[in-house]
Design an enzyme around this catalytic site. Structure first.
Site, PDB file in Angstrom:
ATOM      1  N   GLU A 211       0.990  -0.959   0.183  1.00  6.76           N
ATOM      2  CA  GLU A 211       0.109   0.248  -0.344  1.00  6.76           C
ATOM      3  C   GLU A 211       1.143   1.554  -0.115  1.00  6.76           C
ATOM      4  O   GLU A 211       1.070   2.068  -1.054  1.00  6.76           O
ATOM      5  CB  GLU A 211      -0.745  -0.027   1.498  1.00  6.76           C
ATOM      6  CG  GLU A 211      -2.235   0.857   0.992  1.00  6.76           C
ATOM      7  CD  GLU A 211      -2.154   1.722   0.426  1.00  6.76           C
ATOM      8  OE1 GLU A 211      -2.995   2.400  -0.449  1.00  6.76           O
ATOM      9  OE2 GLU A 211      -1.239   2.837   1.201  1.00  6.76           O
TER      10      GLU A 211
ATOM     11  N   HIS B 186      -2.486   1.139   6.593  1.00  5.54           N
ATOM     12  CA  HIS B 186      -2.587   2.039   5.745  1.00  5.54           C
ATOM     13  C   HIS B 186      -1.141   3.043   5.016  1.00  5.54           C
ATOM     14  O   HIS B 186      -0.393   2.480   4.501  1.00  5.54           O
ATOM     15  CB  HIS B 186      -4.011   3.008   5.697  1.00  5.54           C
ATOM     16  CG  HIS B 186      -4.483   3.354   4.108  1.00  5.54           C
ATOM     17  ND1 HIS B 186      -6.197   3.358   4.353  1.00  5.54           N
ATOM     18  CD2 HIS B 186      -3.962   3.396   2.612  1.00  5.54           C
ATOM     19  CE1 HIS B 186      -6.347   3.564   2.910  1.00  5.54           C
ATOM     20  NE2 HIS B 186      -5.196   4.011   2.154  1.00  5.54           N
TER      21      HIS B 186
ATOM     22  N   HIS C 181      -6.699   0.119  10.637  1.00  5.36           N
ATOM     23  CA  HIS C 181      -7.736   0.349  10.757  1.00  5.36           C
ATOM     24  C   HIS C 181      -8.009  -0.507  10.985  1.00  5.36           C
ATOM     25  O   HIS C 181      -8.517  -1.710  10.310  1.00  5.36           O
ATOM     26  CB  HIS C 181      -8.814   0.235   9.400  1.00  5.36           C
ATOM     27  CG  HIS C 181      -8.496   1.521   8.406  1.00  5.36           C
ATOM     28  ND1 HIS C 181      -8.013   2.842   8.590  1.00  5.36           N
ATOM     29  CD2 HIS C 181      -7.635   1.210   7.093  1.00  5.36           C
ATOM     30  CE1 HIS C 181      -8.484   3.608   7.323  1.00  5.36           C
ATOM     31  NE2 HIS C 181      -7.209   3.095   7.133  1.00  5.36           N
TER      32      HIS C 181
ATOM     33  N   ASN D  10      -5.785   8.334   5.584  1.00  2.00           N
ATOM     34  CA  ASN D  10      -5.949   6.852   4.859  1.00  2.00           C
ATOM     35  C   ASN D  10      -4.475   7.433   4.244  1.00  2.00           C
ATOM     36  O   ASN D  10      -3.794   6.119   4.479  1.00  2.00           O
ATOM     37  CB  ASN D  10      -6.648   8.123   3.316  1.00  2.00           C
ATOM     38  CG  ASN D  10      -6.125   7.336   1.968  1.00  2.00           C
ATOM     39  OD1 ASN D  10      -4.668   7.318   1.107  1.00  2.00           O
ATOM     40  ND2 ASN D  10      -6.724   6.805   1.039  1.00  2.00           N
TER      41      ASN D  10
ATOM     42  N   ASN E  77      -6.261  12.032  -0.423  1.00  2.00           N
ATOM     43  CA  ASN E  77      -5.257  10.931  -0.353  1.00  2.00           C
ATOM     44  C   ASN E  77      -3.871  10.598  -0.195  1.00  2.00           C
ATOM     45  O   ASN E  77      -3.877  10.896   1.075  1.00  2.00           O
ATOM     46  CB  ASN E  77      -6.026  10.096  -1.711  1.00  2.00           C
ATOM     47  CG  ASN E  77      -5.462   8.413  -1.984  1.00  2.00           C
ATOM     48  OD1 ASN E  77      -4.239   7.959  -1.464  1.00  2.00           O
ATOM     49  ND2 ASN E  77      -6.480   7.629  -2.341  1.00  2.00           N
TER      50      ASN E  77
ATOM     51  N   ASP F  63      -2.721   8.459  -6.057  1.00  2.00           N
ATOM     52  CA  ASP F  63      -2.949   8.052  -4.952  1.00  2.00           C
ATOM     53  C   ASP F  63      -1.709   8.998  -4.589  1.00  2.00           C
ATOM     54  O   ASP F  63      -1.544   9.333  -3.963  1.00  2.00           O
ATOM     55  CB  ASP F  63      -2.843   6.146  -4.842  1.00  2.00           C
ATOM     56  CG  ASP F  63      -3.458   5.562  -4.240  1.00  2.00           C
ATOM     57  OD1 ASP F  63      -2.850   5.667  -3.602  1.00  2.00           O
ATOM     58  OD2 ASP F  63      -3.903   4.469  -4.585  1.00  2.00           O
ATOM     59  N   ASN F  64      -0.761   7.255  -3.774  1.00  2.00           N
ATOM     60  CA  ASN F  64       0.465   8.042  -3.066  1.00  2.00           C
ATOM     61  C   ASN F  64       1.692   8.870  -3.721  1.00  2.00           C
ATOM     62  O   ASN F  64       1.304   8.881  -4.852  1.00  2.00           O
ATOM     63  CB  ASN F  64       0.722   7.085  -2.524  1.00  2.00           C
ATOM     64  CG  ASN F  64      -0.055   6.673  -1.268  1.00  2.00           C
ATOM     65  OD1 ASN F  64      -0.768   6.204  -0.659  1.00  2.00           O
ATOM     66  ND2 ASN F  64      -0.168   4.727  -0.894  1.00  2.00           N
TER      67      ASN F  64
END
Length: 343
Positions: free
Chosen positions: A53, A114, A133, A167, A223, A268-269
């Site tokens: 992730e 995450h 989470h 996130n 994000n 995203d990242n």
């Protein structure tokens, strides 16, 4: 007359649903087809098959990787296994991923990592902050990294009413960090409705032991988040809006938007090249394929590099690669010694 009103309202409702459905599919690039490209110097890292992730790299070349995320609506490759944190030494010729042991007393069975971020104090002690989470809630876990033992010692769990649907995080001091909320609602149905209607209700939260506050809002789905090398600017990826927000950080930790870098792919990242200050982003060319995962037709990933000249971003990616071996991977990293490593 009554039947006419009912039919009119029904038709208007169906038209609205149809318009929102088309708009949503356009936002997630559901109609986009990409031609696979095999990037050079790229190979699959064994042991991370359950999904890498996020990744954070220390100045020494050691890299932490969070794996095994279980996220509502997303494919789960190991439903019966907890998440893990892996370590890689990017100084090695052929770096391998090693799972890190976590100290007793921490609930490893519900570990669902995450976003991650590291902090090094004045004594050169390394701390790893992990968005977790457990049972689909949101916490931030603080670990101390024991390099000799290759292990993590759990120190603290942070929970707060503003830290919901977290996130990613970027740590700027001891227990001082920014966190992105990718949904306003925590209920699964309402969260999906929120995305479908494109409400732009997500935000960035600043946390410290003395103060917790929302410092930026109005994102479709906030994000990835990272910081410039000089610590003056915060970069926030809005995945559904397909853009990166350049935010100025103030002394009171508030953020002011300076620029928005618009892309054609779902961002995203994020990470920043420490030498050039370029923003490196892991992106999804077609999120529909990510949601409806098919191993015979994987979604692929795009690697986007954005150059910043002063405060003026170049509005197109200077590097854009799509690869089948990068299916659904969230982060692209670059190191000066080894070129590109993809996880």
């Amino acid at each position: 007359m009554g039947k006419l009103v009912v039919l009119t309202l029904l038709g208007a409702g169906l038209a609205l649903i149809g318009e929102r459905l088309v708009a949503f599919r356009q936002r997630i690039n559901a109609y986009r087809e990409v031609e696979p490209v095999e990037p050079q110097n790229c190979h699959l890292i064994e042991g991370l098959e359950n999904g890498a992730e996020d990744i954070d790299i220390l100045p020494s070349g050691l890299a932490f990787i969070s794996t095994g995320l279980k996220y509502p609506g997303m494919p789960d490759f190991a439903p019966d296994e907890p998440g893990q944190i892996f370590l890689m030494d990017l100084n090695e010729q052929n770096p391998r991923a090693q799972s890190l042991n976590i100290s007793d007393g921490f609930d490893r069975a519900s570990f669902n990592p995450h976003g991650i971020s590291t902090f090094i104090d004045k004594d050169q002690i390394v701390y790893l902050y992990v968005v977790n989470h457990p049972h689909m809630e949101s916490t931030v876990e603080i670990f101390k990294f024991e390099e000799q033992q290759r292990s993590l010692v759990h120190l603290k769990t942070i929970k707060h009413e503003l830290l919901k649907s977290v996130n990613d995080i970027v740590v700027l001091g001891a227990e001082q960090f920014y966190a992105t909320r990718d949904h306003y609602f925590t209920n699964f149905f309402l969260a999906q409705l929120e995305m479908f209607l494109d409400l732009h209700w997500t935000s960035v939260v600043f946390y410290s032991p003395r103060e917790v506050k929302v410092v930026a809002e109005g994102f479709s789905s906030a994000n990835g988040i990272t910081v410039s090398p000089d610590k003056k600017y915060i970069y926030v990826a809005d995945v559904l809006a397909k853009n990166i927000h350049v935010m100025e950080k103030h002394d009171n930790w508030d953020l002011t938007q300076l620029k928005v870098i618009q892309l054609s792919t779902l961002v995203d990242n994020l990470t920043v090249d420490p030498d050039t200050g370029d923003i490196l982003a892991g992106c999804h060319p077609n999120a529909n394929k990510l949601l409806l995962y098919n191993p015979e037709d994987p979604p692929g990933s795009e690697l986007s590099e954005e150059q910043l000249m002063g405060q003026l971003p170049l509005m197109g990616p200077s590097r854009d690669i799509t690869g089948r071996d990068l299916a659904g991977k969230r982060k692209h990293t670059q190191t000066r010694k080894l070129g590109h490593q993809h996880v």
